[in-house]
Design a protein around this motif. Structure first.
Motif, PDB file in Angstrom:
ATOM      1  N   PHE A 272      -1.046 -18.399   4.832  1.00  0.00           N
ATOM      2  CA  PHE A 272      -0.964 -19.317   5.861  1.00  0.00           C
ATOM      3  C   PHE A 272      -1.042 -20.605   6.316  1.00  0.00           C
ATOM      4  N   ASP A 273      -2.171 -21.567   4.974  1.00  0.00           N
ATOM      5  CA  ASP A 273      -2.233 -22.898   4.837  1.00  0.00           C
ATOM      6  C   ASP A 273      -0.836 -23.481   3.980  1.00  0.00           C
ATOM      7  N   GLU A 274      -0.908 -22.291   3.399  1.00  0.00           N
ATOM      8  CA  GLU A 274       0.113 -22.744   1.575  1.00  0.00           C
ATOM      9  C   GLU A 274       1.791 -22.462   2.973  1.00  0.00           C
ATOM     10  N   ALA A 275       1.909 -21.975   3.612  1.00  0.00           N
ATOM     11  CA  ALA A 275       2.754 -21.872   4.431  1.00  0.00           C
ATOM     12  C   ALA A 275       3.310 -22.850   5.184  1.00  0.00           C
ATOM     13  N   ALA A 276       2.336 -22.841   5.291  1.00  0.00           N
ATOM     14  CA  ALA A 276       1.869 -24.065   6.702  1.00  0.00           C
ATOM     15  C   ALA A 276       2.918 -25.166   5.643  1.00  0.00           C
ATOM     16  N   ARG A 277       2.628 -25.464   4.559  1.00  0.00           N
ATOM     17  CA  ARG A 277       2.514 -26.875   3.596  1.00  0.00           C
ATOM     18  C   ARG A 277       3.781 -26.465   3.416  1.00  0.00           C
ATOM     19  N   ASN A 278       4.754 -25.168   3.248  1.00  0.00           N
ATOM     20  CA  ASN A 278       5.687 -25.520   2.731  1.00  0.00           C
ATOM     21  C   ASN A 278       7.094 -25.502   3.243  1.00  0.00           C
ATOM     22  N   VAL A 279       6.928 -24.998   5.327  1.00  0.00           N
ATOM     23  CA  VAL A 279       8.069 -24.657   5.690  1.00  0.00           C
ATOM     24  C   VAL A 279       8.888 -25.831   6.147  1.00  0.00           C
ATOM     25  N   TYR A 280       8.525 -26.905   6.055  1.00  0.00           N
ATOM     26  CA  TYR A 280       9.380 -27.771   6.642  1.00  0.00           C
ATOM     27  C   TYR A 280      10.244 -28.549   5.592  1.00  0.00           C
ATOM     28  N   ALA A 281       9.380 -28.354   4.437  1.00  0.00           N
ATOM     29  CA  ALA A 281      10.293 -28.744   3.269  1.00  0.00           C
ATOM     30  C   ALA A 281      11.669 -27.804   2.665  1.00  0.00           C
ATOM     31  N   ALA A 282      10.888 -26.794   2.976  1.00  0.00           N
ATOM     32  CA  ALA A 282      11.635 -25.018   2.478  1.00  0.00           C
ATOM     33  C   ALA A 282      12.719 -25.114   3.146  1.00  0.00           C
ATOM     34  N   LEU A 283      12.895 -25.132   4.721  1.00  0.00           N
ATOM     35  CA  LEU A 283      13.919 -25.591   5.818  1.00  0.00           C
ATOM     36  C   LEU A 283      15.045 -26.761   5.600  1.00  0.00           C
ATOM     37  N   HIS A 284      14.240 -27.976   4.966  1.00  0.00           N
ATOM     38  CA  HIS A 284      15.114 -28.884   4.743  1.00  0.00           C
ATOM     39  C   HIS A 284      16.035 -28.287   3.413  1.00  0.00           C
TER      40      HIS A 284
END
Ligand code: AMP
Ligand code: MG
Length: 319
Positions: A272-284
């Motif tokens: 989950f921590d890795e997912a949180a780290r990546n979520v906005y960049a992936a959406l961008h």
């Protein structure tokens, strides 16, 4: 300009200017919280409505008394456990905190950020920084200096580069009602972690008719592209078969979807921590690609997964 020069950022801030700063949650659009000129500029740059208050960033817990009063015992407990860190406390404000910062409320939101650059900068200032996320109102929050630059290329003179944000989603917000803690916003510190320190916590339930309530607006963190949050990706792909689809997935790529050229996976190990780290960049990235529609997979609703789902729900909300 993207720069690593903290002294330059300091100079701009002491002259009532605005600087984008890295924090461990997301990048912030920072200004002197005691300067009306600076605070007004933050709202103006973001096109943020004045009913949406700002979070103050202070250098240490010792400075808490200079912005807040009548601090409940549980607040000290939380601050000692999680500061510096991704927990914001909403407390009664000191009289000198301006109504502009708090949207006219008697409370102020405050935290000590845990990022070496933000801390070094705060160390050199004798005022707190008011800093909402460094994105235009309602858009996806920035987790790199480049995201901020992309949004404010024309209007912001300095983006202080501190690398990619370690947490990647906003702080958890806790307020107090009759000295009882209430969770206002899910965020980078999970409820489970908080309850280990202060026991069971009440969760504020949003009312659509109270958009200035701390639970915040139902549409936020949103891409420009049409976006849907789904539980079964394979089924949903068929409903959009006439469109170019982009996928935001939790753990693995979808093999049914050769046509989905753009697939973003948040954490191959299901962390989950890795997912949180990546979520906005992936959406961008998905938003900037040429897909017609983004399908987002809901995460398991536990720990930080709950906080990520909260953001994803707001990203797809059409209201
Ligand atoms: P942002 O900085 O963009 O993550 O947004 C800050 C959020 O903090 C606001 O949208 C509010 O929900 C919350 N907040 C700030 N000040 C207060 C306050 N005095 N009372 C309740 N919530 C607050
Ligand atoms: Mg924001």
């Amino acid at each position: 300009m993207i720069t690593k020069n903290i002294a330059l950022a300091r100079d701009v801030l002491v002259q009532d200017g605005i600087v984008a700063i890295p924090t461990e949650t997301v990048y912030g659009l920072a200004g002197n919280a005691y300067s009306e000129t600076a605070v007004k500029q933050i709202f103006g740059l973001k096109k943020r409505p004045f009913f949406n208050p700002l979070i103050l960033h202070i250098k240490s817990m010792e400075c808490l008394h200079s912005v807040a009063r009548e601090i409940p015992e549980a607040a000290f407990k939380l601050a000692s456990s999680f500061w510096p860190g991704a927990l914001t406390l909403v407390l009664k404000k000191q009289a000198h905190i301006s109504d502009l910062v708090t949207s006219g409320m008697d409370t102020v939101a405050v935290r000590v950020p845990n990022h070496p650059v933000a801390m070094k900068l705060l160390e050199q200032l004798d005022f707190p920084l008011a800093a909402p996320s460094a994105n235009p109102f309602g858009s996806i929050s920035p987790t790199t200096a480049q995201h901020v630059h992309h949004y404010f290329e024309e209007t912001l003179s300095i983006v202080l580069d501190g690398g990619a944000c370690e947490k990647g989603i906003e702080s958890t917000i806790i307020g107090f009602e009759n000295d009882e803690p209430v969770l206002y916003r899910h965020g980078a510190v999970s409820i489970e972690e908080i309850e280990m320190v202060i026991g069971k916590i009440k969760i504020f339930t949003e009312k659509a008719d109270k958009p200035n309530a701390p639970g915040m607006l139902s549409r936020h963190y949103a891409p420009n592209t049409e976006t849907h949050l789904v539980t079964n990706i394979s089924e949903s792909i068929h409903s959009f078969s006439d469109k170019k689809i982009g996928l935001l997935l939790f753990k693995e790529k979808n093999s049914d979807s050769q046509d989905c050229l753009f697939q973003e996976v948040l954490s191959t190990t299901g962390d989950f921590d890795e997912a949180a780290r990546n979520v906005y960049a992936a959406l961008h990235r998905l938003d900037l690609s040429d897909v017609d529609v983004i399908l987002v997979e809901k995460l398991p609703d536990i720990g930080i997964g709950k906080s990520i789902n909260d953001r994803l729900k707001r990203a797809v909300n059409k209201e």
